[in-house]
Design an enzyme around this catalytic site. Structure first.
Site, PDB file in Angstrom:
ATOM      1  N   CYS A 231       0.839  -1.195   0.000  1.00  0.00           N
ATOM      2  CA  CYS A 231       0.000   0.000   0.000  1.00  0.00           C
ATOM      3  C   CYS A 231       0.880   1.253   0.000  1.00  0.00           C
ATOM      4  CB  CYS A 231      -0.920  -0.002   1.212  1.00  0.00           C
ATOM      5  SG  CYS A 231      -2.164  -1.319   1.154  1.00  0.00           S
TER       6      CYS A 231
ATOM      7  N   CYS B 182       2.877  -8.844   6.369  1.00  0.00           N
ATOM      8  CA  CYS B 182       1.656  -8.060   6.559  1.00  0.00           C
ATOM      9  C   CYS B 182       0.514  -8.895   7.136  1.00  0.00           C
ATOM     10  CB  CYS B 182       1.211  -7.428   5.244  1.00  0.00           C
ATOM     11  SG  CYS B 182       0.728  -8.616   3.974  1.00  0.00           S
TER      12      CYS B 182
END
Length: 258
Positions: A228, A254
């Protein structure tokens, strides 16, 4: 700096997922048994196998449809799946916080591989809804909760129809992945297949060039591990590719591969 605009507002606890969140549906008993038998028989044999062999093995042996997970950092998995004639969907988790270039790469992949439907998986809450419910910029104050809500839970909810998933894990990416298997079971009993597990960045780049693959433009600008936008940065020449990613405290992932 104090967020004066939101001062005094009551937000939900970020440890509580949005209403409607659920886990992946259990596998049918016969599929779970078949997956277990496959891992017991083949995991050691595939540990150092080539990417082509692993993907062709998947096309022959998987007892149902497969999900090929795509971050769009590179498009190698789509090419390997297409060459192997895999009965699969490409799954792209659109967190709502991607670089525009990542979304453009997804569009290019969808056009190049029409035989592999691209499914864009989205979280239950839009970024604006999440800000209103939990507070703005969750990635800056609770990255673990952000990853859970925007990546892990959406993918879990999308996995119901698949007997397994293909990942882009590479042992060379980090110490955490150094001994990762090419074939295993995930926590739901689904096959977890990592065809490029033995590759490094150089071999990945060579395959991309040799096959003239769709290229994420930011990889040519110093971004070698792309997630992101708010938590992804350029890396220096010779630096660990994943040093350009920010993870939650004490984490090297993540959450998708923990």
């Amino acid at each position: 700096m104090t967020d004066l605009l939101n001062a005094g507002k009551e937000f939900e606890d970020a440890s509580l997922s949005p209403e409607g969140t659920r886990d992946t549906a259990p596998l049918a008993a016969d599929i779970a048994e078949a997956n277990q038998a496959l891992v017991e028989q083949w995991a050691d044999k595939l540990f150092d196998a080539s990417a082509t062999d692993i993907m062709e093995w998947t096309a022959v042996h998987a007892p149902g449809r497969i999900a090929v997970t795509m971050s769009m950092e590179n498009t190698v998995l789509a090419e390997l799946a297409a060459k192997a004639g895999l009965d699969a969907d490409l799954l792209f988790v659109d967190t709502g916080f991607h670089f525009p270039e990542t979304l453009e790469t997804a569009d290019a992949v969808e056009k190049r591989y029409p035989q592999l439907p691209l499914k864009r998986i989205k979280p239950l809450l839009s970024p604006e809804e999440q800000d209103a419910v939990y507070g703005p910029r969750m990635y800056s104050w609770d990255l673990a909760a952000y990853n859970r809500m925007r990546k892990v839970e959406p993918l879990n909810m999308a996995m119901d129809e698949y007997v397994g998933w293909v990942t882009g894990l590479r042992r060379a990416d980090s110490e955490h992945r150094a001994s990762a298997p090419a074939l295993s079971l995930d926590r739901t009993g689904r096959l977890k297949i990592s065809p490029i597990i033995t590759w490094d960045l150089d071999s990945t780049d060579k395959y991309i060039a040799d096959e003239d693959l769709v290229i994420h433009p930011l990889t040519l600008q110093g971004y070698r591990s792309i997630g992101c936008a708010p938590v992804t940065f350029r890396v220096g020449e010779g630096d660990d590719a994943r040093s350009g990613r920010v993870f939650a405290d004490g984490k090297t992932e993540c959450g998708l591969h923990e």
